[in-house]
Design a protein around this motif. Structure first.
Motif, PDB file in Angstrom:
ATOM      1  N   GLU A   1      -4.854 -22.454  65.944  1.00 21.37           N
ATOM      2  CA  GLU A   1      -5.971 -21.778  65.709  1.00 21.37           C
ATOM      3  C   GLU A   1      -5.753 -21.069  64.282  1.00 21.37           C
ATOM      4  O   GLU A   1      -6.579 -20.992  63.429  1.00 21.37           O
ATOM      5  N   LEU A   2      -4.773 -20.383  64.020  1.00 26.08           N
ATOM      6  CA  LEU A   2      -4.374 -19.875  62.896  1.00 26.08           C
ATOM      7  C   LEU A   2      -4.485 -20.644  61.583  1.00 26.08           C
ATOM      8  O   LEU A   2      -4.990 -20.444  60.700  1.00 26.08           O
ATOM      9  N   GLY A  51      -5.480 -22.714  56.577  1.00 24.28           N
ATOM     10  CA  GLY A  51      -5.295 -23.977  55.774  1.00 24.28           C
ATOM     11  C   GLY A  51      -3.850 -23.961  55.655  1.00 24.28           C
ATOM     12  O   GLY A  51      -2.955 -23.220  56.257  1.00 24.28           O
ATOM     13  N   GLU A  52      -3.476 -24.729  54.568  1.00 23.40           N
ATOM     14  CA  GLU A  52      -1.777 -25.169  54.230  1.00 23.40           C
ATOM     15  C   GLU A  52      -1.428 -24.058  53.246  1.00 23.40           C
ATOM     16  O   GLU A  52      -0.215 -24.039  52.932  1.00 23.40           O
ATOM     17  N   SER A  53      -2.415 -23.317  52.742  1.00 23.99           N
ATOM     18  CA  SER A  53      -1.761 -22.325  51.944  1.00 23.99           C
ATOM     19  C   SER A  53      -2.501 -20.720  51.923  1.00 23.99           C
ATOM     20  O   SER A  53      -3.726 -21.061  51.757  1.00 23.99           O
ATOM     21  N   PHE A  54      -1.947 -19.869  52.173  1.00 20.90           N
ATOM     22  CA  PHE A  54      -2.698 -18.580  52.518  1.00 20.90           C
ATOM     23  C   PHE A  54      -1.701 -17.280  52.533  1.00 20.90           C
ATOM     24  O   PHE A  54      -0.388 -17.367  52.929  1.00 20.90           O
ATOM     25  N   LYS A  55      -2.212 -16.313  52.193  1.00 20.73           N
ATOM     26  CA  LYS A  55      -1.771 -14.963  52.155  1.00 20.73           C
ATOM     27  C   LYS A  55      -2.740 -13.924  52.196  1.00 20.73           C
ATOM     28  O   LYS A  55      -3.624 -13.761  51.565  1.00 20.73           O
ATOM     29  N   GLY A  56      -2.155 -13.072  53.546  1.00 21.66           N
ATOM     30  CA  GLY A  56      -3.218 -12.177  53.824  1.00 21.66           C
ATOM     31  C   GLY A  56      -2.549 -11.120  54.702  1.00 21.66           C
ATOM     32  O   GLY A  56      -1.598 -11.457  55.144  1.00 21.66           O
ATOM     33  N   ILE A  65       1.128 -15.318  56.388  1.00 24.84           N
ATOM     34  CA  ILE A  65       1.495 -16.091  55.043  1.00 24.84           C
ATOM     35  C   ILE A  65       1.672 -17.371  55.553  1.00 24.84           C
ATOM     36  O   ILE A  65       2.243 -17.795  56.599  1.00 24.84           O
ATOM     37  N   VAL A  66       1.082 -18.251  55.002  1.00 32.87           N
ATOM     38  CA  VAL A  66       1.350 -19.868  55.219  1.00 32.87           C
ATOM     39  C   VAL A  66       1.615 -20.261  53.886  1.00 32.87           C
ATOM     40  O   VAL A  66       1.014 -20.214  52.829  1.00 32.87           O
ATOM     41  N   SER A  67       2.860 -21.497  53.901  1.00 33.13           N
ATOM     42  CA  SER A  67       3.349 -21.922  52.648  1.00 33.13           C
ATOM     43  C   SER A  67       3.886 -23.169  53.032  1.00 33.13           C
ATOM     44  O   SER A  67       4.057 -23.439  54.435  1.00 33.13           O
TER      45      SER A  67
END
Length: 322
Positions: free
Chosen positions: A257-258, A263-268, A276-278
């Motif tokens: 769900e997250l 998506g595949e790149s995120f920082k919040g 963070i998604v990297s």
């Protein structure tokens, strides 16, 4: 409204209907039989047990995965380039195989009959299980008997419906030595059915799902009465392990769900947590099968022993109900 009784009866009927296309399994040896435990094979024939609703639902995932792959093939323009549930029959013995998909393609400049074995999994393994590969090898062998001059290949599609992932284990071709071994094993199962041989056990990851595990000689060890303090520790371990398993399943669902949001790149983040998604860059690894195929003399020289380990299991004892 309590739907549980409906599930318990309807799930059995659904499984029976879904398996009807395979015919009477007691009259032949199938590809899944050849790659399974001989003891389990015999007990399924002589002392069949109705699977639980949980197991039936897990088994039905395979049909759902096959239907999904069919829709993907059709959407990709392959509607007239394959057949499903193709039955192969040995000319002399009651040995059969049912191919999930048989593709008729010319992708590499040469027409090929390509067998696809679909496996529905809860998570995609790093390597295909030996039973999967043996099942496919048996299918390719029977297909070779029917088409001795055609180019034949195969692959295994592992489908994780929960994670929405499909992985292809590709590059399989007819292997004469492996098929001869599996062919002899199929004849051995026939001998067991007709009382000329004794079914022996085969231990694998499938033991975890076996309905005949409780009295299996391969897994039956002498039982020792536990001291009270050890019993308490084992109960605590089982409780913690159950909590961990539940947490891991919940984490996997929440992760999906997250990731759907990020998506595949995120920082919040917020005042309470950061998110963070990297991406991790791909890396190179050795293809063991390719190495074995192209450099058979080098392959044995680079093998190394995989260390064994001690496995601890603590499970609550299920008490029989009247």
């Amino acid at each position: 409204m309590n739907l549980t009784p409906l599930f318990e009866t309807a799930a059995v009927a659904l499984n029976r209907k879904s398996s009807a296309e395979l015919g009477d399994r007691t009259l032949y040896i199938g590809s899944s039989d050849v790659s399974s435990c001989a003891r389990k094979f015999m007990l399924q024939r002589t002392s069949p047990v109705t699977p639980t609703v949980s197991n039936l639902l897990k088994m039905s995932r395979g049909h759902v995965a096959e239907a999904l792959i069919q829709r993907i093939f059709d959407a990709g323009g392959l509607k007239h380039c394959y057949d499903m549930q193709v039955e192969l029959q040995h000319p002399d013995y009651p040995l059969k195989a049912h191919l999930d998909f048989l593709l008729y393609l010319n992708l590499d400049g040469e027409p090929e009959l390509h067998v696809i074995e679909v496996k529905s999994v809860s998570s995609i393994p790093d390597e295909p299980y030996p039973q999967w590969e043996e099942q496919l090898a048996y299918q390719l062998g029977l297909l070779r008997m029917q088409y001795p001059e055609r180019k034949i290949g195969g692959s295994i599609l592992a489908v994780d419906l929960n994670a929405g992932q499909i992985h292809q284990f590709n590059g399989y071709s007819y292997n004469d030595a492996l098929f001869n071994y599996l062919y002899c094993r199929a004849l051995y199962l026939l001998d067991c059915l007709e009382g000329r041989d004794t079914p022996r056990t085969t231990v694998s990851h499938l033991c975890a799902y076996c309905q005949y595990r409780s009295d299996c000689p391969a897994l039956n060890v002498p039982k020792v009465a536990l001291p009270m303090e050890i019993e308490a520790l084992a109960e605590k371990y089982a409780q913690l392990n159950s909590t961990r398993s539940t947490a891991e399943k919940q984490m996997k669902s929440i992760r999906q769900e997250l990731m759907g949001f990020t998506g595949e790149s995120f920082k919040g983040g917020s005042s309470k947590i950061s998110l963070i998604v990297s991406s991790v860059a791909p890396s190179m690894s050795v293809d063991a099968e390719l190495l074995k195929e192209r450099y058979p003399t080098i392959y044995p020289l680079v093998l190394k022993e995989r260390a064994g380990y001690t496995k601890l299991e603590c499970k609550p004892v299920k008490t029989a109900t009247a």
